[in-house]
Design a protein around this motif. Sequence first.
Motif, PDB file in Angstrom:
ATOM      1  N   GLY A   1      10.015  13.528   8.788  1.00 31.94           N
ATOM      2  CA  GLY A   1       9.173  14.209   9.754  1.00 31.94           C
ATOM      3  C   GLY A   1       8.107  13.266  10.275  1.00 31.94           C
ATOM      4  N   GLY A   2       7.979  12.126   9.625  1.00 33.16           N
ATOM      5  CA  GLY A   2       7.006  11.091   9.958  1.00 33.16           C
ATOM      6  C   GLY A   2       6.768  10.257   8.712  1.00 33.16           C
ATOM      7  N   ILE A   3       6.073   9.157   8.866  1.00 30.81           N
ATOM      8  CA  ILE A   3       5.778   8.289   7.732  1.00 30.81           C
ATOM      9  C   ILE A   3       4.270   8.025   7.705  1.00 30.81           C
ATOM     10  CG2 ILE A   3       6.241   6.082   6.605  1.00 30.81           C
ATOM     11  CD1 ILE A   3       8.812   5.884   8.244  1.00 30.81           C
ATOM     12  N   CYS A   4       3.643   8.325   6.581  1.00 29.70           N
ATOM     13  CA  CYS A   4       2.215   8.043   6.405  1.00 29.70           C
ATOM     14  C   CYS A   4       2.072   6.711   5.684  1.00 29.70           C
ATOM     15  CB  CYS A   4       1.553   9.150   5.595  1.00 29.70           C
ATOM     16  SG  CYS A   4       1.477  10.710   6.459  1.00 29.70           S
ATOM     17  N   VAL A   5       1.391   5.780   6.302  1.00 27.99           N
ATOM     18  CA  VAL A   5       1.286   4.433   5.773  1.00 27.99           C
ATOM     19  C   VAL A   5      -0.167   4.102   5.428  1.00 27.99           C
ATOM     20  CG1 VAL A   5       1.865   2.010   6.191  1.00 27.99           C
ATOM     21  CG2 VAL A   5       3.213   3.800   7.311  1.00 27.99           C
ATOM     22  N   ASP A   6      -0.357   3.489   4.278  1.00 28.28           N
ATOM     23  CA  ASP A   6      -1.674   3.016   3.836  1.00 28.28           C
ATOM     24  C   ASP A   6      -2.692   4.148   3.775  1.00 28.28           C
ATOM     25  OD1 ASP A   6      -3.496   1.243   2.889  1.00 28.28           O
ATOM     26  OD2 ASP A   6      -3.573  -0.033   4.661  1.00 28.28           O
ATOM     27  N   HIS A   7      -2.436   5.106   2.848  1.00 23.56           N
ATOM     28  CA  HIS A   7      -3.331   6.245   2.612  1.00 23.56           C
ATOM     29  C   HIS A   7      -3.435   7.164   3.828  1.00 23.56           C
ATOM     30  CE1 HIS A   7      -4.623   3.022  -0.156  1.00 23.56           C
ATOM     31  NE2 HIS A   7      -4.822   3.996  -1.025  1.00 23.56           N
ATOM     32  N   GLY A   8      -2.469   7.068   4.751  1.00 25.53           N
ATOM     33  CA  GLY A   8      -2.502   7.895   5.945  1.00 25.53           C
ATOM     34  C   GLY A   8      -3.226   7.262   7.118  1.00 25.53           C
TER      35      GLY A   8
ATOM     36  N   GLU B   1     -11.774   8.327   2.146  1.00 27.31           N
ATOM     37  CA  GLU B   1     -12.145   9.109   3.325  1.00 27.31           C
ATOM     38  C   GLU B   1     -10.913   9.464   4.163  1.00 27.31           C
ATOM     39  OE1 GLU B   1     -15.497   8.549   6.807  1.00 27.31           O
ATOM     40  OE2 GLU B   1     -15.669   7.424   4.936  1.00 27.31           O
ATOM     41  N   VAL B   2     -10.035   8.496   4.345  1.00 22.73           N
ATOM     42  CA  VAL B   2      -8.840   8.703   5.163  1.00 22.73           C
ATOM     43  C   VAL B   2      -7.837   9.602   4.452  1.00 22.73           C
ATOM     44  CG1 VAL B   2      -6.846   7.552   6.195  1.00 22.73           C
ATOM     45  CG2 VAL B   2      -9.128   6.553   6.434  1.00 22.73           C
ATOM     46  N   ALA B   3      -7.659   9.406   3.154  1.00 24.55           N
ATOM     47  CA  ALA B   3      -6.691  10.189   2.397  1.00 24.55           C
ATOM     48  C   ALA B   3      -7.044  11.674   2.353  1.00 24.55           C
ATOM     49  CB  ALA B   3      -6.574   9.644   0.977  1.00 24.55           C
ATOM     50  N   ALA B   4      -8.330  12.005   2.545  1.00 20.41           N
ATOM     51  CA  ALA B   4      -8.771  13.401   2.497  1.00 20.41           C
ATOM     52  C   ALA B   4      -8.482  14.155   3.791  1.00 20.41           C
ATOM     53  CB  ALA B   4     -10.265  13.452   2.194  1.00 20.41           C
ATOM     54  N   LEU B   5      -8.067  13.449   4.833  1.00 17.74           N
ATOM     55  CA  LEU B   5      -7.826  14.078   6.136  1.00 17.74           C
ATOM     56  C   LEU B   5      -6.487  14.798   6.179  1.00 17.74           C
ATOM     57  CD1 LEU B   5      -8.878  11.151   8.512  1.00 17.74           C
ATOM     58  CD2 LEU B   5     -10.242  13.171   7.950  1.00 17.74           C
TER      59      LEU B   5
ATOM     60  N   TYR C   1       0.853  -1.184   0.000  1.00 17.52           N
ATOM     61  CA  TYR C   1       0.000   0.000   0.000  1.00 17.52           C
ATOM     62  C   TYR C   1       0.895   1.241   0.000  1.00 17.52           C
ATOM     63  CZ  TYR C   1       0.541  -1.793   4.815  1.00 17.52           C
ATOM     64  OH  TYR C   1       1.014  -2.365   5.964  1.00 17.52           O
ATOM     65  N   PRO C   2       0.329   2.430  -0.201  1.00 15.50           N
ATOM     66  CA  PRO C   2       1.156   3.638  -0.279  1.00 15.50           C
ATOM     67  C   PRO C   2       1.899   3.929   1.020  1.00 15.50           C
ATOM     68  CG  PRO C   2      -1.045   4.041  -1.155  1.00 15.50           C
ATOM     69  CD  PRO C   2      -1.098   2.704  -0.483  1.00 15.50           C
ATOM     70  N   VAL C   3       3.148   4.335   0.893  1.00 15.57           N
ATOM     71  CA  VAL C   3       3.965   4.777   2.025  1.00 15.57           C
ATOM     72  C   VAL C   3       4.591   6.113   1.639  1.00 15.57           C
ATOM     73  CG1 VAL C   3       6.001   4.321   3.449  1.00 15.57           C
ATOM     74  CG2 VAL C   3       4.478   2.430   2.800  1.00 15.57           C
ATOM     75  N   GLU C   4       4.331   7.148   2.437  1.00 14.40           N
ATOM     76  CA  GLU C   4       4.843   8.487   2.149  1.00 14.40           C
ATOM     77  C   GLU C   4       5.782   8.931   3.261  1.00 14.40           C
ATOM     78  OE1 GLU C   4       3.312  13.114   1.542  1.00 14.40           O
ATOM     79  OE2 GLU C   4       1.888  11.511   2.021  1.00 14.40           O
ATOM     80  N   MET C   5       7.018   9.271   2.884  1.00 13.67           N
ATOM     81  CA  MET C   5       7.999   9.789   3.829  1.00 13.67           C
ATOM     82  C   MET C   5       7.888  11.312   3.857  1.00 13.67           C
ATOM     83  SD  MET C   5       9.592   6.988   4.766  1.00 13.67           S
ATOM     84  CE  MET C   5      10.012   5.329   4.190  1.00 13.67           C
TER      85      MET C   5
END
Length: 203
Positions: free
Chosen positions: A53-60, A154-158, A18-22
């Motif tokens: 600064g943190g890692i967002c995992v699975d659409h945040g 829904e989660v990705a929009a937060l 799933y998406p992982v954003e650094m």
Amino acid sequence: MDSAAWDEILAAAQAARYPVEMLAPDADRAESCLANLGITVRSWLGAVITHTGGICVDHGWLRVLGSGGTDLPDVATDADPASRGLVIGFDVLGGQFAWVPAEPGAPPTVHYFAPDTLDWLDLEQGYAAWLHAVLTGSLTQFYDALRWPGWETEVAALGLSEGIHTWPPPSTVQGQDLANASRKAVPMAELIYFHHELAKQLS
């Protein structure tokens, strides 16, 4: 600078299902966090602090804490000197992951405060093992009972400082099916406080 730990983290992220954003790191805060926690960049936690600064995992759905940023605290913000507990991440429903000793003198393990049970669970994993698992796919099974159709959008929009408050709460029989619960975006700090206060009232 020793990059072995960071290279391993990047390899795990590249293997994610799933998406992982650094998120971009804050160099000054990273240096302060490392000093306050007494760790180096050679550890997985130190590498996350230094390089993100943190890692967002699975659409945040999961936000792993690093050196922090505009909408995320740094990993040292909620450190508890008494228990040596360290909040290392939280999920969109207000669940928290903390890295604490399981027993006096024992190696730290990751514990999870679950919004559906209102209790802490020892996951019996060290930080590196936990992060490797969540980066490479464990969240899908871990949260299977707490997701609903269309949750990704829904989660990705937060915003990163927001979570989803559900009513009835997932800790109640009526609130266990989140597809039929009322859901709204609220500040994450407010959501975490709500679940912990509910746990106190019911204990």
